[in-house]
Write an enzyme that holds these catalytic residues in place. Structure first.
Site, mmCIF file in Angstrom:
data_model
loop_
_atom_site.group_PDB
_atom_site.id
_atom_site.type_symbol
_atom_site.label_atom_id
_atom_site.label_comp_id
_atom_site.label_asym_id
_atom_site.label_seq_id
_atom_site.Cartn_x
_atom_site.Cartn_y
_atom_site.Cartn_z
ATOM 1 N N VAL A 11 39.032 -34.802 -83.255
ATOM 2 C CA VAL A 11 37.829 -35.271 -83.957
ATOM 3 C C VAL A 11 37.069 -34.099 -84.592
ATOM 4 O O VAL A 11 36.646 -34.168 -85.753
ATOM 5 C CB VAL A 11 36.913 -36.055 -82.986
ATOM 6 N N VAL A 30 30.839 -23.415 -84.595
ATOM 7 C CA VAL A 30 31.797 -24.253 -83.873
ATOM 8 C C VAL A 30 32.036 -23.622 -82.502
ATOM 9 O O VAL A 30 32.355 -22.434 -82.418
ATOM 10 C CB VAL A 30 33.140 -24.344 -84.639
ATOM 11 N N GLY A 117 36.298 -46.175 -83.366
ATOM 12 C CA GLY A 117 36.727 -45.101 -84.269
ATOM 13 C C GLY A 117 36.006 -45.161 -85.606
ATOM 14 O O GLY A 117 34.821 -44.861 -85.711
ATOM 15 N N ILE A 119 35.374 -47.849 -87.449
ATOM 16 C CA ILE A 119 34.696 -49.115 -87.768
ATOM 17 C C ILE A 119 33.190 -48.932 -87.564
ATOM 18 O O ILE A 119 32.768 -48.357 -86.567
ATOM 19 C CB ILE A 119 35.187 -50.248 -86.836
ATOM 20 N N GLY A 170 48.082 -38.939 -81.982
ATOM 21 C CA GLY A 170 46.702 -38.506 -81.729
ATOM 22 C C GLY A 170 45.759 -39.640 -81.374
ATOM 23 O O GLY A 170 44.543 -39.485 -81.412
ATOM 24 N N GLU A 173 43.806 -40.526 -75.415
ATOM 25 C CA GLU A 173 42.910 -39.513 -74.840
ATOM 26 C C GLU A 173 43.767 -38.397 -74.233
ATOM 27 O O GLU A 173 44.965 -38.595 -73.984
ATOM 28 C CB GLU A 173 42.043 -40.133 -73.743
ATOM 29 N N ASP A 184 38.908 -46.483 -71.091
ATOM 30 C CA ASP A 184 38.328 -46.229 -72.411
ATOM 31 C C ASP A 184 37.679 -47.513 -72.964
ATOM 32 O O ASP A 184 36.546 -47.490 -73.462
ATOM 33 C CB ASP A 184 39.456 -45.734 -73.331
ATOM 34 N N LYS A 188 33.654 -48.581 -73.668
ATOM 35 C CA LYS A 188 33.238 -49.118 -74.971
ATOM 36 C C LYS A 188 32.517 -50.457 -74.832
ATOM 37 O O LYS A 188 31.572 -50.739 -75.577
ATOM 38 C CB LYS A 188 34.456 -49.237 -75.891
ATOM 39 N N GLY A 285 42.128 -41.973 -84.126
ATOM 40 C CA GLY A 285 42.737 -41.075 -85.106
ATOM 41 C C GLY A 285 41.683 -40.147 -85.699
ATOM 42 O O GLY A 285 40.481 -40.427 -85.652
HETATM 43 N N1 HSE Z 1 41.968 -43.159 -77.105
HETATM 44 C C1 HSE Z 1 41.139 -43.981 -77.922
HETATM 45 C C2 HSE Z 1 41.947 -45.162 -78.439
HETATM 46 C C3 HSE Z 1 40.577 -43.164 -79.038
HETATM 47 O O1 HSE Z 1 43.185 -45.138 -78.279
HETATM 48 O O2 HSE Z 1 41.375 -46.096 -78.976
HETATM 49 C C4 HSE Z 1 39.454 -43.809 -79.776
HETATM 50 O O3 HSE Z 1 38.363 -44.077 -78.948
#
Ligand code: HSE
Length: 373
Positions: A11, A30, A117, A119, A170, A173, A184, A188, A285
């Site tokens: 990211v 950074v 992500g 959205i 990618g 996690e 995850d 959310k 991604g």
């Molecule tokens: N690992 C998460 C996924 C990344 O696969 O949705 C985005 O939050």
């Protein structure tokens, strides 16, 4: 806006690229533990270089994980810096501490990229709730799980191979257990419920079941019955009672969720005025996620600092009843609640979400999937 960017992985690198040509924001420093050199930003291994730099007004946290992300974000807020983060674990876990602290210090706190992500889900949820009562949120929120389930269903790939591909692309996690065990998605839906219902969910009351025990034989059973398995989250609020859970769910072919391919997410709200509205896009991604981080920075510049009023701690009550598909384990309780069998799997009578998840905790080898309501 002068930005201190914490983390330069999937990211962080995307944020750097997407801000490079903008005139309204500059990544000035950074923080990265690897040896990287960048043409337009100072790279440091020491977070204090960002914290002590008064010219930096906004910190983007793109490190992931709870620690030291929590300590760095908290210190940044206390130093009067705005926060933009894509870290759902951090926000879901410390919601009732970090949001009030940011409000007290008069800084912005945004985390749109934390759910879905690319959205614009949380930002639209914020707008949606200005106009109506939100009754339900949830859906497909994890790109990795959707990629695995879709590859197993449509392409006949094995679980391990599909997971490897999701990691290479990618989506997963750093520790993919977080994805496949549903953690995850759990973060959310907790975060989405907090924003939708104006609460701070007690995370201990939200059960989660993942997809790691699914087999090719399960997928064959689903296909034979015109069903598709998806990892689906639910957050509901009715008459002051909140329920919230994450579980593999069997949806009928033809339902919108059944057609969601690859790493895509499909996240839905049900509002008292709007009815069902769904949001579809790449849930994981580099550039989709970085896109929403940069959108949040633009919102900070426009003075939009928060999603919703911060609400009190609430415990979820998961007393909804539904039928479940169960494979991989059985016992007397499950046999008592069996209604039919599909090869080696049991289809239960309606049982409560609470009871099914409690059983699964004691039967760690089992795979469970709810029949969609
Ligand atoms: N690992 C998460 C996924 C990344 O696969 O949705 C985005 O939050």
């Amino acid at each position: 806006m002068r930005i201190g960017l914490l983390g330069f992985g999937v990211v962080g690198r995307g944020v750097y690229d997407l801000t490079a040509s903008r005139e309204d924001m500059t990544v000035a420093k950074v923080v990265c533990l690897e040896d990287v050199s960048l043409p337009d930003a100072e790279v440091t291994k020491n977070f204090q270089d960002v914290l002590k730099d008064d010219s930096i007004d906004t910190v983007i946290e793109a490190m992931g994980g709870l620690h030291p992300a929590y300590e760095f974000v908290k210190a940044s807020i206390e130093a009067g810096k705005n926060i933009v983060t894509s870290n759902k674990a951090l926000v879901a876990t410390f919601y009732d501490e970090l949001i009030p602290l940011a409000k007290e210090k008069g800084v912005c706190f945004r985390c749109t990229a934390a759910v879905g992500g690319g959205i614009g889900w949380l930002s639209e949820l914020e707008r949606a709730r200005r106009m109506q009562t939100i009754e339900k949120v949830g859906g497909i929120m994890n790109g990795t799980c959707n990629y695995i389930l879709d590859s197993m269903t449509r392409l006949g790939l094995g679980y391990d191979e599909a997971l490897k591909q999701a990691q290479a692309l990618g989506y997963a996690e750093a520790n993919p257990t977080t994805d496949v065990e549903g953690i995850d998605t759990w973060h959310k839906v907790i975060l989405s419920s907090n924003v939708a219902f104006g609460i701070s969910l007690d995370t201990n009351t939200v059960p989660v079941a993942g997809i790691s025990k699914i087999t090719a034989a399960d997928v064959e059973n689903f296909t034979a019955h015109g069903l598709v398995c998806k990892l689906i989250s639910t957050g509901k609020c009715a008459e002051g009672k909140v329920s919230a859970y994450v579980q593999p769910t069997l949806v009928k072919l033809g339902e919108p969720e059944s057609a969601v391919p690859a790493n895509f997410n499909l996240i839905t709200l049900v509002g008292s005025a709007s009815g069902r509205m769904s949001f579809y896009g790449q849930g994981a991604g580099r550039y989709p996620t970085a896109y929403n981080v940069v959108q949040d920075c633009a919102d900070v510049l426009a003075g939009r600092g928060f999603y919703s009023p911060y609400g009190a701690k609430v415990a979820a009550e998961n007393t909804d009843s539904m039928r479940y598909y169960v494979s991989g384990a059985t016992d007397a309780w499950l046999e008592e609640n069996a209604a039919e069998r599909w090869n080696n799997a049991i289809i239960t009578k309606p049982v409560t979400v609470e009871a099914m998840h409690a059983w699964r905790k004691e039967n760690a080898d089992a795979f469970i999937a709810a029949f969609a309501e």
